[in-house]
Design a protein around this motif. Structure first.
Motif, PDB file in Angstrom:
ATOM      1  N   GLN A  34       0.823  -1.207   0.000  1.00 28.93           N
ATOM      2  CA  GLN A  34       0.000   0.000   0.000  1.00 28.93           C
ATOM      3  C   GLN A  34       0.857   1.257   0.000  1.00 28.93           C
ATOM      4  N   ILE A  35       1.951   1.234   0.785  1.00 27.88           N
ATOM      5  CA  ILE A  35       2.845   2.398   0.835  1.00 27.88           C
ATOM      6  C   ILE A  35       3.486   2.625  -0.532  1.00 27.88           C
ATOM      7  N   ASN A  36       3.922   1.541  -1.173  1.00 24.53           N
ATOM      8  CA  ASN A  36       4.516   1.670  -2.511  1.00 24.53           C
ATOM      9  C   ASN A  36       3.497   2.197  -3.512  1.00 24.53           C
ATOM     10  N   ALA A  37       2.246   1.715  -3.397  1.00 25.92           N
ATOM     11  CA  ALA A  37       1.194   2.202  -4.296  1.00 25.92           C
ATOM     12  C   ALA A  37       0.951   3.693  -4.089  1.00 25.92           C
ATOM     13  N   LEU A  38       0.982   4.135  -2.834  1.00 25.53           N
ATOM     14  CA  LEU A  38       0.800   5.560  -2.549  1.00 25.53           C
ATOM     15  C   LEU A  38       1.965   6.378  -3.093  1.00 25.53           C
ATOM     16  N   ARG A  39       3.180   5.825  -2.997  1.00 29.24           N
ATOM     17  CA  ARG A  39       4.332   6.531  -3.559  1.00 29.24           C
ATOM     18  C   ARG A  39       4.183   6.698  -5.060  1.00 29.24           C
ATOM     19  N   ILE A  40       3.767   5.638  -5.740  1.00 34.39           N
ATOM     20  CA  ILE A  40       3.572   5.723  -7.193  1.00 34.39           C
ATOM     21  C   ILE A  40       2.483   6.733  -7.534  1.00 34.39           C
ATOM     22  N   ARG A  41       1.394   6.696  -6.760  1.00 35.16           N
ATOM     23  CA  ARG A  41       0.286   7.637  -7.008  1.00 35.16           C
ATOM     24  C   ARG A  41       0.748   9.083  -6.817  1.00 35.16           C
ATOM     25  N   LEU A  42       1.515   9.321  -5.769  1.00 38.90           N
ATOM     26  CA  LEU A  42       2.026  10.674  -5.539  1.00 38.90           C
ATOM     27  C   LEU A  42       2.962  11.112  -6.657  1.00 38.90           C
ATOM     28  N   ALA A  43       3.787  10.181  -7.143  1.00 39.02           N
ATOM     29  CA  ALA A  43       4.691  10.516  -8.241  1.00 39.02           C
ATOM     30  C   ALA A  43       3.903  10.859  -9.503  1.00 39.02           C
ATOM     31  N   GLN A  44       2.827  10.124  -9.760  1.00 40.69           N
ATOM     32  CA  GLN A  44       1.987  10.423 -10.923  1.00 40.69           C
ATOM     33  C   GLN A  44       1.336  11.791 -10.791  1.00 40.69           C
ATOM     34  N   LEU A  45       0.820  12.086  -9.605  1.00 40.12           N
ATOM     35  CA  LEU A  45       0.189  13.390  -9.390  1.00 40.12           C
ATOM     36  C   LEU A  45       1.214  14.516  -9.522  1.00 40.12           C
ATOM     37  N   GLN A  46       2.417  14.266  -9.021  1.00 37.07           N
ATOM     38  CA  GLN A  46       3.463  15.277  -9.142  1.00 37.07           C
ATOM     39  C   GLN A  46       3.821  15.518 -10.599  1.00 37.07           C
ATOM     40  N   ALA A  47       3.891  14.450 -11.399  1.00 31.97           N
ATOM     41  CA  ALA A  47       4.188  14.609 -12.821  1.00 31.97           C
ATOM     42  C   ALA A  47       3.082  15.388 -13.519  1.00 31.97           C
ATOM     43  N   ARG A  48       1.822  15.102 -13.163  1.00 28.92           N
ATOM     44  CA  ARG A  48       0.715  15.835 -13.784  1.00 28.92           C
ATOM     45  C   ARG A  48       0.749  17.305 -13.397  1.00 28.92           C
ATOM     46  N   LEU A  49       1.086  17.582 -12.145  1.00 30.74           N
ATOM     47  CA  LEU A  49       1.195  18.977 -11.726  1.00 30.74           C
ATOM     48  C   LEU A  49       2.324  19.684 -12.460  1.00 30.74           C
TER      49      LEU A  49
END
Length: 306
Positions: free
Chosen positions: A80-95
């Motif tokens: 779950q922590i790894n999934a959250l890290r990936i999700r945050l990285a995706q959101l950061q890239a979109r931003l």
């Protein structure tokens, strides 16, 4: 050996022989010993059950199951922590992409960069209010809400980019300016004396005289719909700019574009010459709107409206 017993109630005394008490003591000792033995025999099965080998195996099995459950929970938590890290990285890239798009829109729209600075968070504030009990929402829900906000902002920026792109296209296709870089207007739109016959004749464009071989430029972006010789015009370039506007550039010495080419505002499309019905190097410039010739002067002297 004898024992004298004195009664505290009546004050009488009785003499008892020791040997008479031996049976009584024997019975008492036997009773206590039997009771202790029976108690031991009664309690021993319970103690045996407590430390029974089957019970030990059961407890070991439970401990192993709990350890496996703890390991499973640890692995799940890490996933779950790894999934959250990936999700945050995706959101950061979109931003990051949104910030880049915002900067581009600022440049395209010629806006004040100090007012629209995408590198810093937006300024917020407000009067102090009473604090209320706050319960932190689920972390995943926060990420989903942030993703939805990014989607909305991204959609708005796309619309804005499209509108600004349309505005830029309209500006590029807006007919304005002179078709030459150097030269002078030698004949205006309307009635004039024909240079060959001397009779009064209608002139559907304006003429710009200049040096032979000098540049002729497109006054707006568009598509070349004619690039060749036409009767009376000599070598002619015709460009369709959309929205009903067409421009013509006649008497060219050399044509530098081909039929179907897309040209932008200010592109060199031909060189000045004296082909066709001409008395010297010049360019005959026409502006047509919805198929009818109009006075090019009002387009030559106007500026972009965007």
């Amino acid at each position: 050996m004898k024992i004298i017993l004195v009664s505290s109630k009546h004050g009488r005394s009785t003499m008892v022989s020791v040997w008479m008490l031996v049976p009584v003591l024997f019975v008492l000792v036997s009773t206590i010993t039997g009771a202790g033995y029976l108690g031991y025999q009664y309690l021993r099965p319970i103690q045996s059950d407590i430390v029974d080998q089957n019970a030990s195996l059961i407890w070991l099995d439970r401990i192993e199951n709990q350890a496996a459950q703890v390991e499973k929970t640890r692995v799940y938590t890490e996933e779950q922590i790894n999934a959250l890290r990936i999700r945050l990285a995706q959101l950061q890239a979109r931003l990051t992409r949104l910030d880049a798009l915002g900067e581009r829109l600022v440049d395209v729209a010629s806006l004040d960069k100090g007012e629209f600075d995408f590198s810093v968070p937006p300024a917020v504030g407000g009067p102090e209010s009473e604090f209320v009990d706050y319960q932190a929402p689920d972390f995943v829900n926060i990420l989903d809400e942030l993703a939805n906000q990014i989607d909305n902002r991204e959609q708005q920026l796309r619309v804005l980019n499209s509108l600004l792109g349309d505005r830029k296209i309209q500006n590029e296709t807006f007919v304005a300016g002179r078709p030459i870089k150097r030269g002078w207007m030698s004949s205006r739109y309307g009635y004039r004396n024909d240079p060959f016959s001397g009779n009064l004749a209608w002139h559907e464009g304006v003429d710009f005289a200049g040096k032979n071989g000098s540049d002729i430029v497109s006054v707006a972006s568009g598509v070349v719909t004619w690039a060749g010789t036409r009767s009376g015009y000599g070598k002619l370039v015709e460009i369709n700019h959309g929205n009903g506007f067409v421009t013509r550039y006649a008497h060219c010495d050399e044509i530098l574009v081909e039929l179907g080419d897309v040209v932008t505002k200010g592109d060199i499309i031909s060189l000045m010459g004296s082909t066709g019905r001409s008395t010297g190097p010049h360019v005959h410039f026409e502006v047509l709107f919805n198929g009818k010739a109009v006075d090019p002067a009002k387009y030559i002297n106007r500026v972009a409206r965007f």
